[in-house]
Design an enzyme around this catalytic site. Structure first.
Site, PDB file in Angstrom:
ATOM      1  N   SER A  43      25.535  56.257 118.668  1.00 39.29           N
ATOM      2  CA  SER A  43      25.735  56.411 120.118  1.00 39.29           C
ATOM      3  C   SER A  43      26.947  55.619 120.602  1.00 39.29           C
ATOM      4  CB  SER A  43      24.480  55.978 120.892  1.00 39.29           C
ATOM      5  OG  SER A  43      24.155  54.638 120.594  1.00 39.29           O
ATOM      6  N   LEU A  92      20.684  55.438 120.148  1.00 42.34           N
ATOM      7  CA  LEU A  92      20.621  56.139 118.859  1.00 42.34           C
ATOM      8  C   LEU A  92      21.702  55.645 117.903  1.00 42.34           C
ATOM      9  CD1 LEU A  92      20.211  59.815 120.153  1.00 42.34           C
ATOM     10  CD2 LEU A  92      18.492  58.537 118.824  1.00 42.34           C
ATOM     11  N   SER A 145      16.478  49.788 118.412  1.00 42.08           N
ATOM     12  CA  SER A 145      15.311  49.343 119.203  1.00 42.08           C
ATOM     13  C   SER A 145      14.674  50.528 119.936  1.00 42.08           C
ATOM     14  CB  SER A 145      15.666  48.220 120.167  1.00 42.08           C
ATOM     15  OG  SER A 145      17.029  48.122 120.487  1.00 42.08           O
TER      16      SER A 145
END
Ligand code: ADX
Length: 200
Positions: free
Chosen positions: A38, A35, A108
């Protein structure tokens, strides 16, 4: 219908293996997924420094930078994210062909795209899942984007209005809530270094 392209690839004498031999280490693609917020870039930055100090040649491709240049025509809809990752996958392959270690940090979010990358890059591909719960990433909100996404100022925001499909079997798993930065970096190096030094 698509026009048929007549392209014949030229085969050059110097191959990746020659460049790897000259560099004294193997090529690889360290693919950080997770995320926004993150901790992908922070960890990648430290991993790159550690590799650099060991004489390993690296190059970083980063989501925010690529989206200012190579992918500046793309949005965050699903087809545009697919195209973004297709471009970066191909660039990563070129960097690996140059004998370097590509360090790619992109959300991704789709499993299918990450599988496509694995198929494209084969053994070079090392998937690193940088995990942190959405609530924590949102709390950190380093770039203030989660707030904007909640206010409706940003559409298709990962975790809020666009999905993140967490990897189920990444090569390396790090968790930036329960682990320190040093621990995450250490576990990545422990996995990666032997691969870079392996004899063919
Ligand atoms: S990806 O989904 O195509 O892999 P990428 O990693 O390139 O995303 O870009 C993510 C970065 O773009 C985030 O770190 C964030 O700073 C910024 N960003 C801007 N809009 C969005 C959005 N709608 N969703 C996710 N990230 C966004």
């Amino acid at each position: 219908m698509k026009e048929k392209l007549h392209i014949v690839e030229h085969s050059y004498k110097l191959k990746r293996v020659d460049r790897e031999a000259a560099n004294g280490h193997k090529a690889a693609c360290l693919w950080f997924t997770g995320l926004s917020g993150s901790g992908k870039s922070t960890i990648a930055n430290c991993v790159e420094q550690e590799l650099f100090e060991r004489g390993i040649k690296t190059f970083i491709l980063d989501g925010d930078n690529i989206r200012k240049g190579l992918s500046k025509d793309l949005s965050f809809t699903e087809p545009d994210r697919v195209e973004n990752l297709r471009r970066i996958g191909e660039v990563s392959k070129l960097i690996c062909d140059a004998g370097l270690v590509t360090i790619a940090t992109f959300i991704s979010p789709y499993q299918r795209d990450r599988q496509w990358l694995r198929d494209l890059l084969g053994d070079l591909f090392i998937e690193i899942f940088v995990d942190a719960p959405l609530a924590i990433c949102e709390q950190r909100d380093v770039k203030g984007l989660y707030q904007k996404a909640r206010n409706g100022e940003i559409s298709n925001f990962t975790g809020i209005s666009s999905p993140f499909e967490a990897p189920t079997s990444p090569d390396i798993y790090v968790n930036t809530v329960n682990q320190t930065l040093e621990q995450s970096v250490k576990s990545i190096l422990e996995y990666v270094l032997p691969k870079l030094r392996a004899e063919s």
